[in-house]
Design a protein around this motif. Structure first.
Motif, PDB file in Angstrom:
ATOM      1  N   PRO A 128       0.811  -1.231   0.000  1.00  7.10           N
ATOM      2  CA  PRO A 128       0.000   0.000   0.000  1.00  7.10           C
ATOM      3  C   PRO A 128       0.842   1.278   0.000  1.00  7.10           C
ATOM      4  N   ILE A 129       2.027   1.223   0.628  1.00  6.04           N
ATOM      5  CA  ILE A 129       2.904   2.402   0.646  1.00  6.04           C
ATOM      6  C   ILE A 129       3.427   2.694  -0.753  1.00  6.04           C
ATOM      7  N   ALA A 130       3.877   1.645  -1.456  1.00 10.82           N
ATOM      8  CA  ALA A 130       4.407   1.820  -2.810  1.00 10.82           C
ATOM      9  C   ALA A 130       3.335   2.370  -3.742  1.00 10.82           C
ATOM     10  N   GLN A 131       2.115   1.877  -3.584  1.00 10.31           N
ATOM     11  CA  GLN A 131       1.015   2.366  -4.416  1.00 10.31           C
ATOM     12  C   GLN A 131       0.729   3.843  -4.115  1.00 10.31           C
ATOM     13  N   LYS A 132       0.717   4.192  -2.844  1.00 11.94           N
ATOM     14  CA  LYS A 132       0.432   5.569  -2.440  1.00 11.94           C
ATOM     15  C   LYS A 132       1.508   6.526  -2.958  1.00 11.94           C
ATOM     16  N   LEU A 133       2.765   6.094  -2.920  1.00 14.85           N
ATOM     17  CA  LEU A 133       3.878   6.957  -3.324  1.00 14.85           C
ATOM     18  C   LEU A 133       4.190   6.868  -4.817  1.00 14.85           C
ATOM     19  N   GLY A 134       3.493   5.984  -5.522  1.00 18.76           N
ATOM     20  CA  GLY A 134       3.703   5.881  -6.959  1.00 18.76           C
ATOM     21  C   GLY A 134       5.027   5.271  -7.356  1.00 18.76           C
ATOM     22  N   ILE A 135       5.496   4.279  -6.601  1.00 26.56           N
ATOM     23  CA  ILE A 135       6.806   3.684  -6.906  1.00 26.56           C
ATOM     24  C   ILE A 135       6.718   2.178  -7.161  1.00 26.56           C
ATOM     25  N   THR A 136       5.513   1.655  -7.340  1.00 20.45           N
ATOM     26  CA  THR A 136       5.351   0.217  -7.538  1.00 20.45           C
ATOM     27  C   THR A 136       6.163  -0.287  -8.722  1.00 20.45           C
ATOM     28  N   ASP A 137       6.226   0.524  -9.791  1.00 21.66           N
ATOM     29  CA  ASP A 137       6.894   0.073 -11.015  1.00 21.66           C
ATOM     30  C   ASP A 137       8.414   0.216 -10.987  1.00 21.66           C
ATOM     31  N   ILE A 138       8.962   0.775  -9.910  1.00 23.05           N
ATOM     32  CA  ILE A 138      10.431   0.931  -9.850  1.00 23.05           C
ATOM     33  C   ILE A 138      11.047   0.114  -8.722  1.00 23.05           C
ATOM     34  N   LEU A 139      10.264  -0.696  -8.049  1.00 21.94           N
ATOM     35  CA  LEU A 139      10.756  -1.402  -6.862  1.00 21.94           C
ATOM     36  C   LEU A 139      11.928  -2.324  -7.160  1.00 21.94           C
ATOM     37  N   GLN A 140      11.982  -2.878  -8.362  1.00 26.39           N
ATOM     38  CA  GLN A 140      13.073  -3.799  -8.701  1.00 26.39           C
ATOM     39  C   GLN A 140      14.257  -3.084  -9.354  1.00 26.39           C
ATOM     40  N   LYS A 141      14.142  -1.775  -9.533  1.00 28.63           N
ATOM     41  CA  LYS A 141      15.245  -1.017 -10.113  1.00 28.63           C
ATOM     42  C   LYS A 141      16.234  -0.586  -9.025  1.00 28.63           C
ATOM     43  N   TYR A 142      17.438  -0.221  -9.461  1.00 23.82           N
ATOM     44  CA  TYR A 142      18.483   0.219  -8.539  1.00 23.82           C
ATOM     45  C   TYR A 142      18.533   1.752  -8.530  1.00 23.82           C
ATOM     46  N   PRO A 143      19.073   2.330  -7.452  1.00 27.57           N
ATOM     47  CA  PRO A 143      19.070   3.794  -7.345  1.00 27.57           C
ATOM     48  C   PRO A 143      19.640   4.520  -8.557  1.00 27.57           C
ATOM     49  N   TYR A 144      20.679   3.955  -9.188  1.00 23.81           N
ATOM     50  CA  TYR A 144      21.282   4.621 -10.350  1.00 23.81           C
ATOM     51  C   TYR A 144      20.387   4.557 -11.594  1.00 23.81           C
ATOM     52  N   GLU A 145      19.291   3.787 -11.509  1.00 23.97           N
ATOM     53  CA  GLU A 145      18.384   3.663 -12.650  1.00 23.97           C
ATOM     54  C   GLU A 145      17.137   4.535 -12.523  1.00 23.97           C
ATOM     55  N   ILE A 146      16.999   5.283 -11.416  1.00 28.31           N
ATOM     56  CA  ILE A 146      15.790   6.064 -11.193  1.00 28.31           C
ATOM     57  C   ILE A 146      16.126   7.536 -10.955  1.00 28.31           C
ATOM     58  N   SER A 147      15.115   8.384 -11.083  1.00 24.05           N
ATOM     59  CA  SER A 147      15.324   9.831 -10.963  1.00 24.05           C
ATOM     60  C   SER A 147      15.473  10.248  -9.503  1.00 24.05           C
ATOM     61  N   GLY A 148      15.882  11.512  -9.303  1.00 23.23           N
ATOM     62  CA  GLY A 148      16.017  12.026  -7.943  1.00 23.23           C
ATOM     63  C   GLY A 148      14.703  12.005  -7.188  1.00 23.23           C
ATOM     64  N   GLY A 149      13.626  12.386  -7.853  1.00 19.01           N
ATOM     65  CA  GLY A 149      12.320  12.357  -7.202  1.00 19.01           C
ATOM     66  C   GLY A 149      11.915  10.956  -6.804  1.00 19.01           C
ATOM     67  N   GLN A 150      12.192   9.975  -7.672  1.00 17.58           N
ATOM     68  CA  GLN A 150      11.881   8.573  -7.356  1.00 17.58           C
ATOM     69  C   GLN A 150      12.755   8.062  -6.208  1.00 17.58           C
ATOM     70  N   LYS A 151      14.013   8.502  -6.182  1.00 15.44           N
ATOM     71  CA  LYS A 151      14.886   8.139  -5.060  1.00 15.44           C
ATOM     72  C   LYS A 151      14.318   8.664  -3.745  1.00 15.44           C
ATOM     73  N   GLN A 152      13.842   9.920  -3.750  1.00 15.52           N
ATOM     74  CA  GLN A 152      13.338  10.486  -2.509  1.00 15.52           C
ATOM     75  C   GLN A 152      12.033   9.825  -2.091  1.00 15.52           C
ATOM     76  N   ARG A 153      11.190   9.443  -3.061  1.00 11.22           N
ATOM     77  CA  ARG A 153       9.974   8.707  -2.710  1.00 11.22           C
ATOM     78  C   ARG A 153      10.316   7.338  -2.124  1.00 11.22           C
ATOM     79  N   THR A 154      11.368   6.723  -2.654  1.00 14.56           N
ATOM     80  CA  THR A 154      11.852   5.457  -2.091  1.00 14.56           C
ATOM     81  C   THR A 154      12.330   5.665  -0.657  1.00 14.56           C
ATOM     82  N   ALA A 155      13.060   6.766  -0.432  1.00 12.33           N
ATOM     83  CA  ALA A 155      13.556   7.062   0.917  1.00 12.33           C
ATOM     84  C   ALA A 155      12.402   7.341   1.878  1.00 12.33           C
ATOM     85  N   ILE A 156      11.360   8.004   1.404  1.00 14.82           N
ATOM     86  CA  ILE A 156      10.190   8.258   2.258  1.00 14.82           C
ATOM     87  C   ILE A 156       9.501   6.936   2.602  1.00 14.82           C
ATOM     88  N   ALA A 157       9.404   6.045   1.619  1.00 11.48           N
ATOM     89  CA  ALA A 157       8.815   4.728   1.884  1.00 11.48           C
ATOM     90  C   ALA A 157       9.613   3.986   2.950  1.00 11.48           C
TER      91      ALA A 157
END
Length: 260
Positions: A128-157
């Motif tokens: 539910p957290i990943a869905q709320k933060l909009g990061i479900t589709d990047i969960l299997q990616k590595y930090p160097y493969e995602i944007s700064g905003g996606q990194k920060q959403r991951t950090a918030i999760a």
């Protein structure tokens, strides 16, 4: 009863030779109620980072008390503080602090792994957290493969998955462009509306205008505070800007509180 209570906090740094003392915090007192979103602002060198490090249990004050959920964290030993930090605090940093060799999902899971949680529980918390933060589709990616905003959403999760009493955010939009910054602050507002207590240090007037209260630190003390009340974000932005201008010119009257 306040969730966080900071009483007469002092911090003096002494040089290695003992000849020079620098007073980082001289007398800081404030409380944060459960469910509040509080921003802390102040010029560089005002004591913001020192205050945040003490609240995180990463530094010890020279004097004063810090009660979180009625427990004085100043008295805790290193091992006790480590466990208390893991169980009660969530952290969001300017530079994300993600491990490059871990996927986004594994970065989020890390505090739960350290707490000994089983995979099923971790996954049930994450979905539910990943869905709320909009990061479900990047969960299997590595930090160097995602944007700064996606990194920060991951950090918030990662910060909220432990269900902490308090989130401490240190310049969470400092490394982001304006669009990503707005998205991150919208997320902070949403999780705060869900009941999460947030204490954020920021230089950004725009970020601070999302908070329900702003504390201004000057010369190691709480100099001024503004409550949002019924003000819009634009009105809050203007009040913060005006206050920063007054503080910078040295014409503020200590202890004045502005209510919306």
């Amino acid at each position: 009863m306040a969730l966080l209570s900071v009483n007469n906090l002092k911090k003096v740094y002494t040089s290695r030779l003992g000849g020079t003392q620098v007073k980082a915090l001289s007398s800081v007192s404030f409380t944060v109620e459960k469910g509040e979103f509080v921003a802390i602002m102040g010029e560089s060198g005002s004591g913001k980072t020192t205050l945040l490090n003490i609240l995180a249990g990463l530094d010890k004050p020279t004097g004063g008390e810090v009660f979180l959920n009625m427990r004085n964290i100043v008295t805790l030993g290193e091992k006790e503080m480590s466990a208390f930090r893991r169980d009660n605090l969530g952290f969001v940093f300017q530079d994300f602090n993600l491990l490059d060799t871990f996927s986004a999902q594994d970065n989020i899971f890390l505090p739960l792994v350290l707490a000994g949680k089983k995979y099923g529980e971790m996954k049930n918390r994450l979905d539910p957290i990943a869905q709320k933060l909009g990061i479900t589709d990047i969960l299997q990616k590595y930090p160097y493969e995602i944007s700064g905003g996606q990194k920060q959403r991951t950090a918030i999760a990662r910060a909220i998955i432990t269900q902490p009493q308090l989130i401490l955010a240190d310049e969470p939009t400092g490394a982001l462009d304006s669009r990503s910054s707005d998205q991150i602050m919208n997320i902070f507002s949403e999780i705060n509306q869900d009941g999460q207590t947030v204490l954020m240090v920021t230089h950004s007037t725009r970020a601070a205008s999302c908070a329900s209260r702003v504390l201004f630190i000057k010369d190691g003390e709480v100099f001024h505070q503004i409550y949002r009340g019924g003000q819009s974000q634009d009105e809050m932005y203007q009040k913060i800007s005006d206050t920063l201008t007054v503080l910078a010119t040295g014409n503020a009257e200590r202890g004045v509180t502005a209510n919306g």
